[in-house]
Design an enzyme around this catalytic site. Structure first.
Site, mmCIF file in Angstrom:
data_model
loop_
_atom_site.group_PDB
_atom_site.id
_atom_site.type_symbol
_atom_site.label_atom_id
_atom_site.label_comp_id
_atom_site.label_asym_id
_atom_site.label_seq_id
_atom_site.Cartn_x
_atom_site.Cartn_y
_atom_site.Cartn_z
ATOM 1 N N CYS A 281 56.203 -6.497 -14.336
ATOM 2 C CA CYS A 281 56.745 -5.953 -13.090
ATOM 3 C C CYS A 281 58.138 -6.482 -12.783
ATOM 4 O O CYS A 281 58.965 -5.798 -12.209
ATOM 5 C CB CYS A 281 55.810 -6.296 -11.948
ATOM 6 S SG CYS A 281 55.499 -8.074 -11.834
ATOM 7 N N ASN B 243 48.594 -5.888 -17.525
ATOM 8 C CA ASN B 243 49.625 -6.474 -18.392
ATOM 9 C C ASN B 243 49.424 -7.949 -18.721
ATOM 10 O O ASN B 243 49.939 -8.418 -19.728
ATOM 11 C CB ASN B 243 51.035 -6.212 -17.832
ATOM 12 C CG ASN B 243 51.199 -6.639 -16.404
ATOM 13 O OD1 ASN B 243 50.243 -6.633 -15.633
ATOM 14 N ND2 ASN B 243 52.394 -7.029 -16.029
ATOM 15 N N GLU C 163 52.867 -14.254 -3.569
ATOM 16 C CA GLU C 163 51.844 -14.950 -4.347
ATOM 17 C C GLU C 163 52.456 -16.089 -5.153
ATOM 18 O O GLU C 163 53.656 -16.327 -5.097
ATOM 19 C CB GLU C 163 51.113 -13.949 -5.246
ATOM 20 C CG GLU C 163 50.474 -12.836 -4.413
ATOM 21 C CD GLU C 163 49.233 -12.223 -5.015
ATOM 22 O OE1 GLU C 163 49.005 -12.376 -6.223
ATOM 23 O OE2 GLU C 163 48.482 -11.579 -4.255
ATOM 24 N N GLU D 74 51.168 -6.363 -4.495
ATOM 25 C CA GLU D 74 52.178 -6.817 -5.473
ATOM 26 C C GLU D 74 52.410 -5.631 -6.392
ATOM 27 O O GLU D 74 51.573 -5.325 -7.251
ATOM 28 C CB GLU D 74 51.629 -7.999 -6.282
ATOM 29 C CG GLU D 74 51.518 -9.290 -5.501
ATOM 30 C CD GLU D 74 52.853 -10.026 -5.387
ATOM 31 O OE1 GLU D 74 53.796 -9.684 -6.128
ATOM 32 O OE2 GLU D 74 52.949 -10.926 -4.556
#
Ligand code: NAD
Length: 499
Positions: A303, A170, A479, A268
């Site tokens: 996300c 993405n 992250e 993630e």
């Protein structure tokens, strides 16, 4: 640095396709730009034109082995390279990404379907992430611990060795550039696995840094399917795997990694995130935030998208009416047009998945009050207009499963407890947004929601330096922060007895 430039001025898909097709796309292995050892390639179609735009190397376990061998050979010297010199290399990668931002953004728009405006910001976000970890290098410090008399006890942070970065489609260049930063600053050699749907900007990055990074320190390996990533995960020498992608793949990676060693896996993963709007919130601001939170510009392929609007009964009508109005102003069209607001979904597969969920939502009893069908008049571009479903209940599939498309579900509640229960009643826990002017309620609900990243009176935006990551099936690890840098190190405790 190679001076070959892929149609830097291309503003249209047709123009760019000519040069992407003519280009010899290669892996980066051992400092060399090489084809797959087997010679295998795969055809890479564009979601904007439906045409094949490039032939891309299909790396297998032999390519992964070669990259790992080169990385292991390079590791001692790279780990011993003084930190300021490693940092300088990372800063220069950022400079090169910025210098080639026009070219990289055009590749991402053609290859992944994101609108050109956002592809550009992705290139700069990738460079900013490289700079952030270069700036954070001073966090690579140890401690002294007064653990006993007559001795000094100290810790050091050491790089792990060969680490893997497996990334999704993405934000292609943002992930390719930004996600190699922390491993490199920490002194590791990194294998980057870009997504098969949109691999070109990562391969171009390989060309841009091949002369800059010592041979073997960065490898870039593309593949047609799961096999390339799987070979990276299973290689006994990749002891640290940082994965970004779907929960289903994350679980496969945990399993595969465990079969060849004790490995440090961070994940993630996806989300089914709630934006909760309480009765005291301004309905216009909530609507604006709900539209922004859905990341319709990325066709919802983000996300952190707040794909569930959990709104108090009293606000529902006004908020939904304003959302529908705002969505009506979004321009759907050529992703290469600077004025376009909504881009294409990445692939036929993803397009079909989103259409399937439109049917599922209707069959379960929800009503589309905006969108709800493929876009018309956009040629072969795989676009589904921003879609809003009302009448969604928490048990419906469209309220439980991540669609990763431009599909917003509206759910209603009466009490605060009910709102929190709806927000937490899914397997995911990535982000949440809380809209209220009541400071006590804001903090209470922020504490109660099972999510790793919470906005109060906001949505969507990432703040570099703050930890991003999920609870529950949304992942393990954080992250975009110093924790990410430290996750690419091992702590060693040393005891010096002097008495
Ligand atoms: P995906 O899981 O299908 O693929 C991600 C990457 O993993 C790709 O490079 C793919 O080739 C590779 N891969 C696939 N199977 C593999 C296997 N068995 N072993 C090793 N590697 C394998 O995800 P996607 O469809 O590309 O991306 C969408 C998903 O990513 C969504 O669920 C989205 O929420 C998630 N995502 C999460 C974050 C986050 O920061 N939490 C960010 C972006 C996207």
């Amino acid at each position: 640095m190679t001076e070959t430039v892929v149609a830097p001025a291309a503003r249209r898909a047709e123009e760019l396709t000519e040069s992407t097709r003519a280009h010899d796309w290669r892996l980066l292995v051992g400092g060399e730009l090489v084809p797959a050892r087997s010679g295998a390639t795969f055809a890479n179609p564009s979601p904007v034109t439906g045409e094949v735009i490039a032939t891309v190397p299909d790396a297998d376990a032999a390519d992964v082995d070669a990259a790992v061998r080169a990385a292991r050979a390079a590791f001692p010297a790279w780990a011993a390279t003084p930190l300021p010199e490693r940092v300088a290399v990372v800063r220069e990668i950022a400079n090169r990404v910025r210098a080639h931002a026009d070219e990289l953004r055009a590749l991402d728009t053609l290859d992944g379907g994101n609108i050109i405006r956002l592809s550009r910001s992705d290139a700069f976000a990738g460079a900013a992430m490289l700079d952030f970890f270069a700036d954070s290098a001073h966090a690579l410090t140890g401690q002294t611990i007064p653990a006993s008399e007559g001795a000094v006890h100290y810790t050091t942070l050491q790089p792990i060795g060969v680490v893997a970065r497996i990334v999704p489609y993405n934000h292609p260049i943002m992930f390719a550039a930004g996600k190699i930063a922390a491993p490199l600053v920490a002194g590791n050699c990194v294998l980057l696995k870009p997504p098969h749907q949109a691999p070109l900007s990562a391969l171009r990055l390989g060309e841009l840094i091949a002369d800059l990074v010592p041979a073997g320190v960065v490898s870039i390996l593309t593949g047609a399917g799961p096999a390339t990533g799987d070979a990276i995960v299973r290689n006994p020498h990749t002891r640290r795997i940082a994965f970004i992608g779907s929960a289903a793949t994350g679980r496969k990676i945990q399993e595969a990694a465990a079969q060849t060693g004790v490995k440090d896996v961070s994940l993630e993963l996806g989300g089914k995130n709630a934006l909760i709007a309480f009765p005291d919130a301004d309905p216009i601001a909530v609507a604006e935030s709900a539209v922004r939170g859905m990341n319709f510009s990325w066709s919802g392929q983000s996300c952190g998208s707040t794909s569930r609007l959990v709104v108090h009964h009293s606000l529902r009508e006004r908020v939904v009416a304003e959302i529908v109005r705002l969505i009506g102003e979004l321009r759907i069209g050529d992703p290469f047009d600077e004025a376009t607001d909504v881009g294409a979904l990445v692939s036929q597969e993803q397009h079909a998945k989103v259409l399937r969920y439109l049917d599922i939502a209707r069959a379960d009893g929800a009503t589309a009050v905006a969108g709800g069908a493929p876009a018309e008049g956009v040629g072969k571009a795989l676009i589904v207009p921003p879609t809003v479903f009302t009448g969604v209940t928490p048990d419906m599939r469209v309220a439980q499963e991540e669609v990763f498309g431009p599909l917003l579900s509206v759910l209603e509640f009466d009490t605060e407890d009910e709102a929190v229960a709806i927000a937490n009643g899914v397997e995911y826990g990535l982000t949440a947004a809380v809209w209220t002017d009541d400071v006590r309620r804001a903090h209470r609900v922020a504490a109660a929601v099972e999510a790793g990243y919470v906005w109060i009176n906001g949505s969507s935006r990432h703040y570099v330096g703050t930890p991003f990551g999920g609870f529950k099936s949304s992942g393990i690890g954080r992250e975009e922060c110093v924790e990410e840098l430290l996750s690419f190190t091992e702590t060693k405790a040393v005891h010096v007895v002097y008495r």
